[in-house]
Design a protein around this motif. Structure first.
Motif, short mmCIF file in Angstrom:
data_model
loop_
_atom_site.label_atom_id
_atom_site.label_comp_id
_atom_site.label_asym_id
_atom_site.label_seq_id
_atom_site.Cartn_x
_atom_site.Cartn_y
_atom_site.Cartn_z
N VAL A 1 -14.78 3.13 1.01
CA VAL A 1 -14.47 1.89 0.29
C VAL A 1 -13.72 2.22 -1.00
N VAL B 1 -10.88 2.11 4.02
CA VAL B 1 -9.70 2.90 4.37
C VAL B 1 -10.12 4.22 5.00
N VAL C 1 0.85 -1.19 0.00
CA VAL C 1 0.00 0.00 0.00
C VAL C 1 0.88 1.24 0.00
N VAL D 1 -5.49 1.30 6.19
CA VAL D 1 -6.37 0.28 5.62
C VAL D 1 -6.94 -0.53 6.78
N SER E 1 -12.70 -4.99 -2.47
CA SER E 1 -13.06 -3.82 -1.66
C SER E 1 -12.17 -3.70 -0.44
N SER E 2 -11.67 -2.49 -0.22
CA SER E 2 -10.89 -2.16 0.98
C SER E 2 -11.56 -1.00 1.69
N LEU F 1 -3.83 -1.36 -3.02
CA LEU F 1 -4.79 -1.97 -2.08
C LEU F 1 -5.11 -3.41 -2.44
N ASN G 1 -11.25 0.26 -4.29
CA ASN G 1 -10.92 -1.01 -4.96
C ASN G 1 -9.60 -0.85 -5.67
N ASP G 2 -8.55 -1.44 -5.14
CA ASP G 2 -7.19 -1.43 -5.68
C ASP G 2 -6.51 -0.07 -5.53
N SER H 1 -9.54 -2.84 6.43
CA SER H 1 -9.80 -4.20 5.95
C SER H 1 -9.68 -4.21 4.45
N GLY H 2 -9.36 -5.38 3.90
CA GLY H 2 -9.23 -5.49 2.46
C GLY H 2 -8.49 -6.75 2.07
N PRO H 3 -8.23 -6.95 0.77
CA PRO H 3 -7.55 -8.16 0.30
C PRO H 3 -6.21 -8.40 0.95
#
Length: 279
Positions: free
Chosen positions: A52, A32, A3, A76, A29-30, A25, A54-55, A78-80
């Motif tokens: 939210v 942040v 990140v 961040v 969905s992350s 990211l 995305n990437d 939560s996220g991938p």
């Protein structure tokens, strides 16, 4: 890919602003939060808390402090890739004037000078910011048998009764300022470099319940107008709207009993239930 966050001063109007770019990211969905630190005080960028992405993502900070080093951080939640943090190099956004605006309408921003230079200026008059009050709640209770009362002390508040007496010397700027002052009772004032000696906060969100307009010489063809108002410093305002996307009938069709509904929502919050009662 880790990140990362970078920040830049964005050109163009209506007022100085910063652009924050978030990358790395990951696909998906992350959630942040973008944080800003200035003068040792850390707080979230308005509108960029628990958003939210995305990437990658881009956030415009319309409240960016001016003429002071500012650091931005991405958190961040939560996220991938799981929780993470990244901090960008500090940046200083230059401005030769201060700025007054409706915090919800950046296009309303008007430049404010510490003294008049040209007829088209909006400027602070001599009495403005002449006194700053920092109040605290203090309660005293007399105690039987003691000459000294018991005192309970509250936290000292930010500036209140801030005098922002303004002046305009052109019809165009008078109209522009009048439209701003009539549009809202809450404003954001970012002091300019000519007020550095007062050691004001870089971001002053203020509430002004009353504003008065004094046409000094407009009755006989002049354009000088004074604007009088005093304001109290308040917390930064935010807009959060919660809308229902499901009806009671939707839930009733998919759950035969109340116990089934309780089981489906186990471990979730009330807001989670309002957002998606069918999960």
């Amino acid at each position: 890919m880790a990140v990362a966050v970078s920040v830049e001063s964005l050109p163009g109007g209506p007022a100085p602003k910063a652009g924050v770019t978030v990358t790395g990211l990951g696909v998906g969905s992350s959630v942040v939060t973008v944080w800003r630190t200035v003068d040792g005080e850390r707080g979230p960028v308005r509108g960029a808390r628990r958003v939210v992405m995305n990437d990658a993502g881009f956030v415009t900070d319309w409240d960016a402090p001016i003429n002071r080093p500012v650091a931005y951080e991405i958190e961040v939640l939560s996220g991938p890739g799981g929780p993470a943090r990244a901090t960008a190099a500090a940046i200083t956004i230059s401005s030769v004037t201060g700025w007054l605006m409706d915090p919800f309408v950046p296009q309303s921003a008007v430049p404010v000078l510490g003294e008049p230079r040209n007829n088209g200026d909006i400027y602070l008059r001599g009495q403005a910011l002449a006194e700053l009050e920092y109040a605290a709640d203090v309660s005293l209770f007399n105690v039987m048998g003691s000459k000294k009362p018991l005192g309970l002390f509250g936290e000292r508040m930010a500036e209140r009764g801030v005098d922002l007496a303004l002046g305009t010397r052109s019809a165009v700027e008078s109209k522009r300022l009048k439209e701003l002052l009539r549009s809202s009772s809450g404003f954001l004032f970012r002091p300019g470099p000519d007020l550095d000696g007062l050691m004001l906060d870089p971001l002053m969100f203020i509430g002004a319940p009353s504003v008065s307009q004094v046409p000094v010489d407009t009755a006989w063809g002049g354009e000088l107008t004074w604007w009088n108002f005093k304001a109290d410093t308040v917390a930064a305002p935010t807009i959060k709207v919660l809308t229902a996307t499901f009806t009671y009938g939707d839930v009733q069709l998919l759950t035969a009993t109340y116990q089934q509904k309780q089981t489906a929502m186990a471990g979730k919050t009330y807001l989670d239930d309002l957002k998606n009662p069918l999960s």
